[in-house]
Design a protein around this motif. Structure first.
Motif, PDB file in Angstrom:
ATOM      1  N   PRO A   1       0.251  -1.300  -0.263  1.00  0.00           N
ATOM      2  CA  PRO A   1      -0.450   0.162   0.095  1.00  0.00           C
ATOM      3  C   PRO A   1       0.907   1.128  -0.576  1.00  0.00           C
ATOM      4  N   HIS A   2       2.191   1.430   0.661  1.00  0.00           N
ATOM      5  CA  HIS A   2       2.617   2.736   0.346  1.00  0.00           C
ATOM      6  C   HIS A   2       4.158   1.914  -0.984  1.00  0.00           C
ATOM      7  N   GLY A   3       3.914   1.068  -1.542  1.00  0.00           N
ATOM      8  CA  GLY A   3       4.872   1.121  -2.058  1.00  0.00           C
ATOM      9  C   GLY A   3       4.775   1.770  -4.033  1.00  0.00           C
ATOM     10  N   THR A   4       6.007   1.809  -4.352  1.00  0.00           N
ATOM     11  CA  THR A   4       5.912   2.321  -6.003  1.00  0.00           C
ATOM     12  C   THR A   4       6.185   0.923  -7.028  1.00  0.00           C
ATOM     13  N   THR A   5       6.690   0.985  -7.895  1.00  0.00           N
ATOM     14  CA  THR A   5       6.765  -0.161  -8.665  1.00  0.00           C
ATOM     15  C   THR A   5       7.645   1.175  -9.989  1.00  0.00           C
ATOM     16  N   SER A   6       8.532   0.916 -11.127  1.00  0.00           N
ATOM     17  CA  SER A   6       8.728   0.790 -11.804  1.00  0.00           C
ATOM     18  C   SER A   6       9.685  -0.270 -12.999  1.00  0.00           C
ATOM     19  N   VAL A   7       9.416  -0.250 -14.594  1.00  0.00           N
ATOM     20  CA  VAL A   7       9.613  -1.094 -14.808  1.00  0.00           C
ATOM     21  C   VAL A   7      10.260  -0.672 -15.827  1.00  0.00           C
ATOM     22  N   TYR A   8      11.595  -1.103 -16.341  1.00  0.00           N
ATOM     23  CA  TYR A   8      12.224  -1.123 -17.865  1.00  0.00           C
ATOM     24  C   TYR A   8      12.778  -2.162 -18.421  1.00  0.00           C
ATOM     25  N   SER A   9      13.074  -1.697 -19.696  1.00  0.00           N
ATOM     26  CA  SER A   9      13.485  -2.711 -20.285  1.00  0.00           C
ATOM     27  C   SER A   9      15.096  -1.971 -21.130  1.00  0.00           C
ATOM     28  N   LYS A  10      15.833  -2.556 -20.562  1.00  0.00           N
ATOM     29  CA  LYS A  10      17.355  -2.492 -20.456  1.00  0.00           C
ATOM     30  C   LYS A  10      18.231  -4.188 -20.891  1.00  0.00           C
ATOM     31  N   ASP A  11      19.105  -3.212 -22.041  1.00  0.00           N
ATOM     32  CA  ASP A  11      19.980  -4.827 -22.027  1.00  0.00           C
ATOM     33  C   ASP A  11      19.361  -6.210 -22.419  1.00  0.00           C
ATOM     34  N   GLY A  12      18.298  -5.705 -23.080  1.00  0.00           N
ATOM     35  CA  GLY A  12      17.156  -6.709 -23.728  1.00  0.00           C
ATOM     36  C   GLY A  12      16.913  -8.068 -22.255  1.00  0.00           C
ATOM     37  N   GLU A  13      16.753  -6.832 -21.023  1.00  0.00           N
ATOM     38  CA  GLU A  13      15.900  -7.703 -20.154  1.00  0.00           C
ATOM     39  C   GLU A  13      15.139  -6.875 -19.997  1.00  0.00           C
ATOM     40  N   ILE A  14      13.941  -7.715 -18.551  1.00  0.00           N
ATOM     41  CA  ILE A  14      12.846  -6.542 -18.206  1.00  0.00           C
ATOM     42  C   ILE A  14      13.421  -6.874 -16.519  1.00  0.00           C
ATOM     43  N   VAL A  15      13.101  -5.475 -16.328  1.00  0.00           N
ATOM     44  CA  VAL A  15      13.600  -5.643 -14.846  1.00  0.00           C
ATOM     45  C   VAL A  15      12.563  -4.402 -13.791  1.00  0.00           C
ATOM     46  N   VAL A  16      11.912  -5.341 -13.010  1.00  0.00           N
ATOM     47  CA  VAL A  16      11.118  -4.596 -12.368  1.00  0.00           C
ATOM     48  C   VAL A  16      11.563  -4.363 -10.596  1.00  0.00           C
ATOM     49  N   ALA A  17      11.409  -3.203 -10.980  1.00  0.00           N
ATOM     50  CA  ALA A  17      12.208  -2.075  -9.669  1.00  0.00           C
ATOM     51  C   ALA A  17      10.560  -2.506  -8.491  1.00  0.00           C
ATOM     52  N   ILE A  18      10.756  -2.734  -7.253  1.00  0.00           N
ATOM     53  CA  ILE A  18       9.733  -2.183  -6.367  1.00  0.00           C
ATOM     54  C   ILE A  18      10.248  -1.456  -5.011  1.00  0.00           C
ATOM     55  N   SER A  19       9.582  -1.112  -5.116  1.00  0.00           N
ATOM     56  CA  SER A  19      10.131  -0.446  -3.388  1.00  0.00           C
ATOM     57  C   SER A  19       9.173   0.420  -1.929  1.00  0.00           C
ATOM     58  N   ALA A  20       9.423  -0.365  -1.582  1.00  0.00           N
ATOM     59  CA  ALA A  20       7.609   0.000  -0.074  1.00  0.00           C
ATOM     60  C   ALA A  20       8.544   0.938   1.206  1.00  0.00           C
ATOM     61  N   ALA A  21       8.355   2.072   1.715  1.00  0.00           N
ATOM     62  CA  ALA A  21       8.657   2.297   3.021  1.00  0.00           C
ATOM     63  C   ALA A  21       7.565   3.240   3.985  1.00  0.00           C
ATOM     64  N   ARG A  22       8.512   2.745   4.990  1.00  0.00           N
ATOM     65  CA  ARG A  22       7.554   3.213   5.593  1.00  0.00           C
ATOM     66  C   ARG A  22       8.392   3.895   7.468  1.00  0.00           C
ATOM     67  N   PHE A  23       7.864   5.080   7.138  1.00  0.00           N
ATOM     68  CA  PHE A  23       8.522   6.636   8.052  1.00  0.00           C
ATOM     69  C   PHE A  23       8.250   6.416   9.373  1.00  0.00           C
ATOM     70  N   ASN A  24       8.293   6.300   9.909  1.00  0.00           N
ATOM     71  CA  ASN A  24       7.473   6.807  11.915  1.00  0.00           C
ATOM     72  C   ASN A  24       8.645   6.785  11.986  1.00  0.00           C
ATOM     73  N   SER A  25       9.209   8.040  12.451  1.00  0.00           N
ATOM     74  CA  SER A  25      10.724   8.515  13.378  1.00  0.00           C
ATOM     75  C   SER A  25       9.795   8.847  15.227  1.00  0.00           C
ATOM     76  N   ALA A  26       9.059   9.604  14.280  1.00  0.00           N
ATOM     77  CA  ALA A  26       7.808   9.754  16.259  1.00  0.00           C
ATOM     78  C   ALA A  26       7.783   8.518  17.145  1.00  0.00           C
ATOM     79  N   CYS A  27       7.753   7.115  16.270  1.00  0.00           N
ATOM     80  CA  CYS A  27       7.855   6.153  17.162  1.00  0.00           C
ATOM     81  C   CYS A  27       8.827   5.438  17.361  1.00  0.00           C
ATOM     82  N   TYR A  28       9.753   5.761  16.869  1.00  0.00           N
ATOM     83  CA  TYR A  28      11.031   5.449  16.805  1.00  0.00           C
ATOM     84  C   TYR A  28      12.109   4.138  15.945  1.00  0.00           C
ATOM     85  N   TRP A  29      11.072   4.547  14.809  1.00  0.00           N
ATOM     86  CA  TRP A  29      11.323   3.572  13.837  1.00  0.00           C
ATOM     87  C   TRP A  29      10.693   4.235  12.414  1.00  0.00           C
TER      88      TRP A  29
END
Length: 278
Positions: free
Chosen positions: A135-163
């Motif tokens: 739900p807090h993630g993003t994906t980007s899909v590339y075609s590079k050097d004859g391959e398909i690359v699926v990048a996925i990143s999801a982050a949760r930031f809550n410094s107020a609760c120390y994590w």
């Protein structure tokens, strides 16, 4: 006293090790340490932040598109300032020093035209997958050097609760290989009354039955779903058993006398001492 080169290396190491969501705090602390030598940081900050941002798969919103894309080395152009947003059909200029988008232009031949039907199919499947599982993630899909690359990143930031934490995954598919390969990284920082970090990496290959672009993409994400769920379950299991294994091994089972402490006796000694003082 450390030389300028050594100080640069130390600063670069600090920045590269900054936990997700805490980069600004680390930069502020470095500046406080350098005092009158802040130029040491500023001279190399742009390239250092570029390495950090592309390694962390940071999520960025392109102008006027209403979605986010990832800053990664898979989508980086030779200028090292422009990054592909295949979903939006854009090449986005990103200023690492300012941590901000500064411009954009349409994609003009930066993606492999021969692989575009397959890349687009993977992108549709990846967007659905990210919406379902991150739900807090993003994906980007590339075609590079004859391959398909699926990048996925999801982050949760809550410094107020120390994590804070981030999940990063790069899945690579080469047409005709019949498999997708993964490089998954998880970073979590918990710092309430302490400083505990999880930094783990996992590589894996899973079989994929190929066919038409949509069929191949669907089969790939069935395999990706099973693989990522299994890895997450393995992390959960390790947490559940860690208290009885890893953490227990970190503490001494018995004091140096090799005998258990009789806490009741010690308490009685204390009570006796208090009575004598009275």
């Amino acid at each position: 006293m450390a030389s300028t080169e050594e100080k640069v290396a130390i600063c670069t190491g600090f920045i590269g090790s900054a936990p997700p969501g805490e980069l600004d705090v680390v930069l502020s602390d470095i500046r406080n340490l350098l005092i009158d030598e802040e130029h040491i940081l500023n001279d190399t900050l742009g390239s250092t932040l570029r390495d950090y941002n592309t390694d962390q798969f940071i999520q960025v919103e392109p102008p006027g598109k209403g979605h986010k894309f990832l800053i990664t080395k898979y989508g980086e152009l030779p200028s090292q300032k422009e990054y592909l947003d295949p979903r939006g059909g854009l090449v986005v200029t990103y200023d690492h020093g300012k941590q901000a988008v500064t411009g954009s232009r349409p994609i003009a031949g930066e993606l492999d035209a021969k692989l575009e039907p397959l890349r687009a199919a993977f992108e549709r499947a990846a967007i659905d997958y990210a919406e379902q599982h991150y739900p807090h993630g993003t994906t980007s899909v590339y075609s590079k050097d004859g391959e398909i690359v699926v990048a996925i990143s999801a982050a949760r930031f809550n410094s107020a609760c120390y994590w804070n934490g981030r999940w990063r995954a790069a899945w690579t598919f080469a047409p005709g290989a019949g498999e997708v390969s993964a490089h998954i990284r998880v970073t979590v920082h918990y710092f309430e009354d302490g400083n505990v970090q999880l930094n783990t990496e996992h590589s894996q290959k899973v079989a994929v039955q190929e066919g038409a672009p949509d069929v191949t993409a669907k089969n790939a994400f069935v395999a990706i779903t099973k693989a990522e769920q299994a890895y997450q379950q393995a992390l959960d299991t390790s947490y559940q058993t860690m208290g009885d294994t890893t953490f227990k091994a970190l503490r001494r089972a018995l004091p140096i006398t090799r005998t258990k402490i009789d806490w009741n006796k010690i308490r009685n000694y204390k009570v006796g001492g208090d009575l004598q003082q009275k």
